[in-house]
Design a protein around this motif. Structure first.
Motif, mmCIF file in Angstrom:
data_model
loop_
_atom_site.group_PDB
_atom_site.id
_atom_site.type_symbol
_atom_site.label_atom_id
_atom_site.label_comp_id
_atom_site.label_asym_id
_atom_site.label_seq_id
_atom_site.Cartn_x
_atom_site.Cartn_y
_atom_site.Cartn_z
ATOM 1 N N GLU A 94 48.940 55.031 43.762
ATOM 2 C CA GLU A 94 48.187 55.062 42.388
ATOM 3 C C GLU A 94 46.951 56.168 42.657
ATOM 4 N N LEU A 95 46.637 56.611 41.484
ATOM 5 C CA LEU A 95 45.437 57.815 41.557
ATOM 6 C C LEU A 95 44.281 56.840 41.590
ATOM 7 N N PRO A 96 43.292 57.134 42.595
ATOM 8 C CA PRO A 96 42.116 56.290 42.694
ATOM 9 C C PRO A 96 41.335 56.508 41.472
ATOM 10 N N ILE A 97 40.839 55.401 40.844
ATOM 11 C CA ILE A 97 39.896 55.567 39.691
ATOM 12 C C ILE A 97 38.598 54.668 39.721
ATOM 13 N N PHE A 98 37.730 55.294 39.437
ATOM 14 C CA PHE A 98 36.322 54.443 39.282
ATOM 15 C C PHE A 98 35.974 54.417 37.725
ATOM 16 N N TRP A 99 36.229 53.466 36.991
ATOM 17 C CA TRP A 99 35.903 53.030 35.809
ATOM 18 C C TRP A 99 34.715 52.421 35.461
ATOM 19 N N ILE A 100 33.634 53.228 34.982
ATOM 20 C CA ILE A 100 32.563 52.625 34.676
ATOM 21 C C ILE A 100 31.997 51.945 33.317
ATOM 22 N N PHE A 101 32.127 50.483 33.325
ATOM 23 C CA PHE A 101 32.102 49.967 32.053
ATOM 24 C C PHE A 101 31.376 48.435 32.097
ATOM 25 N N PRO A 102 30.689 48.122 31.144
ATOM 26 C CA PRO A 102 30.178 46.539 31.128
ATOM 27 C C PRO A 102 31.154 45.550 31.680
ATOM 28 N N TYR A 103 30.375 44.648 32.341
ATOM 29 C CA TYR A 103 31.301 43.664 33.149
ATOM 30 C C TYR A 103 32.177 42.674 32.106
ATOM 31 N N PHE A 104 31.636 42.538 30.864
ATOM 32 C CA PHE A 104 32.300 41.603 29.870
ATOM 33 C C PHE A 104 33.732 42.250 29.436
ATOM 34 N N PHE A 105 33.964 43.309 29.776
ATOM 35 C CA PHE A 105 35.549 43.852 29.536
ATOM 36 C C PHE A 105 36.455 43.786 30.783
ATOM 37 N N GLU A 106 35.950 42.842 31.572
ATOM 38 C CA GLU A 106 36.904 42.751 32.982
ATOM 39 C C GLU A 106 38.237 42.377 32.491
ATOM 40 N N PHE A 107 38.328 41.163 31.650
ATOM 41 C CA PHE A 107 39.474 40.745 31.141
ATOM 42 C C PHE A 107 40.340 41.757 30.417
ATOM 43 N N ARG A 108 39.976 42.431 29.584
ATOM 44 C CA ARG A 108 40.680 43.446 28.939
ATOM 45 C C ARG A 108 41.283 44.746 29.751
ATOM 46 N N ILE A 109 40.434 45.032 30.927
ATOM 47 C CA ILE A 109 40.681 46.189 31.558
ATOM 48 C C ILE A 109 41.815 45.645 32.587
ATOM 49 N N ARG A 110 41.720 44.533 32.981
ATOM 50 C CA ARG A 110 42.776 44.134 34.064
ATOM 51 C C ARG A 110 44.043 43.824 33.297
ATOM 52 N N GLN A 111 44.002 43.722 31.814
ATOM 53 C CA GLN A 111 45.418 43.532 31.223
ATOM 54 C C GLN A 111 46.203 44.902 31.198
ATOM 55 N N PHE A 112 45.405 45.884 31.355
ATOM 56 C CA PHE A 112 46.121 47.305 31.386
ATOM 57 C C PHE A 112 46.128 47.643 32.773
ATOM 58 N N PHE A 113 45.437 47.294 33.596
ATOM 59 C CA PHE A 113 45.526 47.705 35.077
ATOM 60 C C PHE A 113 45.206 46.441 35.907
ATOM 61 N N PRO A 114 46.406 45.841 35.953
ATOM 62 C CA PRO A 114 46.230 44.534 37.072
ATOM 63 C C PRO A 114 45.660 44.665 38.419
ATOM 64 N N SER A 115 46.010 46.115 38.926
ATOM 65 C CA SER A 115 45.629 46.143 40.295
ATOM 66 C C SER A 115 44.010 46.341 40.204
ATOM 67 N N PHE A 116 43.412 46.656 39.358
ATOM 68 C CA PHE A 116 41.877 46.709 39.269
ATOM 69 C C PHE A 116 40.857 45.600 39.779
ATOM 70 N N CYS A 117 40.141 45.948 40.420
ATOM 71 C CA CYS A 117 39.024 44.622 40.497
ATOM 72 C C CYS A 117 37.512 45.167 40.267
ATOM 73 N N MET A 118 36.710 44.481 40.160
ATOM 74 C CA MET A 118 35.316 44.797 39.560
ATOM 75 C C MET A 118 34.383 44.648 40.890
ATOM 76 N N LEU A 119 33.567 45.680 41.150
ATOM 77 C CA LEU A 119 32.707 45.766 42.331
ATOM 78 C C LEU A 119 31.449 44.883 41.873
ATOM 79 N N ASP A 120 30.751 44.495 42.771
ATOM 80 C CA ASP A 120 29.471 43.762 42.488
ATOM 81 C C ASP A 120 28.099 44.618 42.305
ATOM 82 N N TYR A 121 28.445 45.817 42.231
ATOM 83 C CA TYR A 121 27.184 46.872 42.338
ATOM 84 C C TYR A 121 26.508 46.645 40.858
ATOM 85 N N GLN A 122 25.316 46.399 40.733
ATOM 86 C CA GLN A 122 24.725 46.192 39.549
ATOM 87 C C GLN A 122 23.318 47.191 39.323
ATOM 88 N N HIS A 123 23.293 48.253 39.906
ATOM 89 C CA HIS A 123 22.101 49.210 39.984
ATOM 90 C C HIS A 123 22.503 50.556 39.473
#
Length: 592
Positions: free
Chosen positions: A336-365
């Motif tokens: 897979e092409l490595p990707i950093f998608w920077i987006f608000p955390y409340f879109f996690e469900f929608r993003i993982r619908q299209f990219f199931p292999s994605f996970c959300m990092l905990d970096y908050q700064h």
């Protein structure tokens, strides 16, 4: 990242206000991609439909993919609307008129006309001409003395001596240094958005964190999609004393960057419809960049507008992934092409619908610079306010300083080391770095807390409405989170929820204590389930058949009514004609 988008004029405003009444606007991707979408100044448009819970779909329409506000782009066309040749010609003329004055294509056309090149010649040598025209202009500007380097703030254009007379009545800034030319995002005014008059860009601290992280992970090429400041910092490091081996290519909808970068480092691009404004030449630049070294060592970093719909973004990113895979061998087909998608955390469900292999990092700064256009235009300088300290987003004494923005990635999270000095630790059970406040839940077998966002308590409606402006119908109703504290596990819901939420026996799920039990749920408009949206409902095919049958029935009823009306009008006309004929005959008889 561009300013948060508004909505599709009146239709979209109804969609937002109607979201609480279970209605919204969705993007529709036609089953027949061979049928091209009509064009607006921002490229191919998107097909939308307004949906209501328990009701059939309304008429579909095309609207601009990039601008959610009809004031920014007023394109609107019904899907089944037939346009005359005159209207199509007028639209084409309008699209040409709206093209930016600094586009590479226009520069080439002027250069070719000045040197009397044949059209076939400059079309064939387009990449060479693009490089020649812009490179010469940029080099001429750099060769000028410091006092002669001028920049028109009104036209947002670098000025050569030949241009001074045309801009003598404009606000012009002089003494443009080489350092300023290397940081164009600080020199350019942000593109004005009619709803917010603001643009959000990464602060240098956030960019530095990303560059260090990318270097640690061993990437040598970065495709920056909508991240101009990250692109600037990478190029600065590459030309600095301690030269970095990382290269970058910027894809951005802000056309003004074309006067600062050559075609091998910038492409004018719309991420909502995968449209390259400079045509195949720009497309090939992107393809070459992704496929260099057989696609090894490249990563895509993207920071879309908060108001961007997730689905068209996902479709675009999959096209970029497919472009990267073209250079892969069959042995690497599973990579897979490595990707950093920077987006608000409340879109996690929608993003993982299209990219199931994605996970959300905990970096908050992640912090963004909030740039006020009105004040910048007033004082003739860039006024940058830290996103967290702006009046609309300030925290107060009891507020929180973490950002709602997260990194979504397909890189294994155990490879991404977050700085311990900023309050992160490694969870051996989750095998990833999490914030200190994010405690592991033994029932969910995960560190479930999402952290916090700017604001006060959950019941602060004003702040909630502000953050909802950065969202859209794909997102759940957004409420402010607690101060990074551990979420509570609800055994009835079988998941962890925010500390301020309680389980409601009437609604059968957790919610705020002051929520309205009778309010419509944000679930599927077809079956009402909460775990999916209408577009992914398993009953959508049945629903479409029912809606089609209802529409046919309504159409037959409408046709009958029209036929009855026409027949009645015809009978009335015959009756009137007969009476008129009788009167005329009677009049003739009396006269005779």
């Amino acid at each position: 990242m561009a300013a948060p988008r508004g909505w599709l004029g009146t239709v979209e405003a109804e969609g937002i206000s109607g979201r609480q009444g279970s209605s919204g606007v969705e993007v529709v991707f036609p089953s027949d991609p061979a049928t091209p979408a009509p064009l607006c100044p921002h490229g191919p448009t998107l097909l939308f439909v307004k949906v209501n819970q328990g009701k059939e779909e309304t008429r579909r329409f095309y609207a601009c993919s990039a601008c959610r506000d009809r004031k920014d782009c007023n394109f609107f066309q019904w899907e089944d609307e037939k346009l005359s040749g005159a209207r199509l010609a007028a639209r084409e003329a309008h699209n040409q008129k709206c093209q930016p004055p600094l586009s590479r294509t226009q520069c080439v056309e002027r250069y070719a006309a000045r040197h009397q090149f044949q059209p076939t010649f400059h079309r064939f040598f387009l990449p060479l001409l693009l490089y020649t025209v812009l490179f010469r202009r940029y080099v001429k500007f750099i060769e000028l003395s410091l006092s002669q380097r001028k920049f028109c703030q009104g036209c947002q254009q670098l000025l050569l001596p030949d241009d001074w007379e045309k801009h003598q009545e404009h606000r012009v800034v002089g003494d443009i240094s080489i350092t300023q030319l290397k940081r164009p995002s600080q020199l350019l005014y942000p593109l004005e958005n009619k709803k917010t008059n603001a643009q959000y860009l990464f602060t240098d601290r956030s960019c530095q964190f990303l560059v260090d992280l990318l270097s640690t992970l061993g990437f040598t090429r970065v495709l920056c999609v909508g991240t101009p400041r990250l692109h600037e910092l990478i190029r600065l490091k590459a030309s600095g004393e301690k030269k970095s081996n990382i290269k970058s290519l910027l894809l951005d909808i802000d056309f003004r960057y074309s006067q600062f970068y050559m075609e091998d480092s910038f492409c004018h691009y719309n991420m909502f419809n995968h449209h390259f404004f400079d045509g195949k030449a720009a497309l090939e630049v992107c393809r070459t960049f992704l496929q260099e070294d057989k696609g090894e060592g490249v990563i895509m970093v993207t920071d879309p507008p908060f108001g961007g719909l997730v689905e068209p973004l996902a479709v675009t990113f999959k096209k970029l992934i497919a472009m990267w895979k073209e250079g892969q061998s069959q042995d690497n087909s599973q990579k897979e092409l490595p990707i950093f998608w920077i987006f608000p955390y409340f879109f996690e469900f929608r993003i993982r619908q299209f990219f199931p292999s994605f996970c959300m990092l905990d970096y908050q700064h992640f912090h963004r610079t909030f740039i006020c256009v009105d004040e910048a235009m007033k004082y003739g300088c860039m006024l940058e306010v830290d996103y967290d300290n702006h009046a609309l987003y300030k925290h107060g004494k009891t507020g929180r300083k973490q950002s709602p923005v997260r990194i979504f990635t397909n890189i294994p999270p155990n490879k991404i080391i977050l700085p311990s000095e900023e309050g992160y630790r490694f969870c051996p059970l989750c095998q990833r770095y999490v914030s200190l406040e994010n405690q592991h839940c033994e029932h969910c077998n995960s560190c479930t807390s999402k952290g916090s966002v700017p604001g006060h308590q959950d019941h602060d409606l004003g702040q909630r409405q502000i953050l909802n402006q950065l969202s859209h119908p794909d997102a759940p109703k957004f409420t402010l989170c607690e101060d990074g504290r551990k979420w509570n596990h609800c055994f009835l819901c079988k998941k962890c929820v925010k500390p301020s939420w309680i389980h409601c026996s009437i609604c059968s799920h957790c919610a705020l204590p002051d929520h309205s039990c009778g309010a419509p749920k944000d679930g599927c408009f077809i079956c009402g389930e909460l775990d999916h949206k209408r577009s992914t409902c398993p009953k959508i095919a049945t629903s479409k058949k029912v809606n089609k049958a209802v529409r046919k029935q309504k159409q037959r009823k409408s046709n009958k009514m029209k036929m009855g009306t026409t027949k009645g009008q015809s009978m009335n006309h015959t009756s009137v004609t007969r009476k008129k004929s009788r009167r005329e005959r009677a009049h003739q008889y009396l006269c005779s």
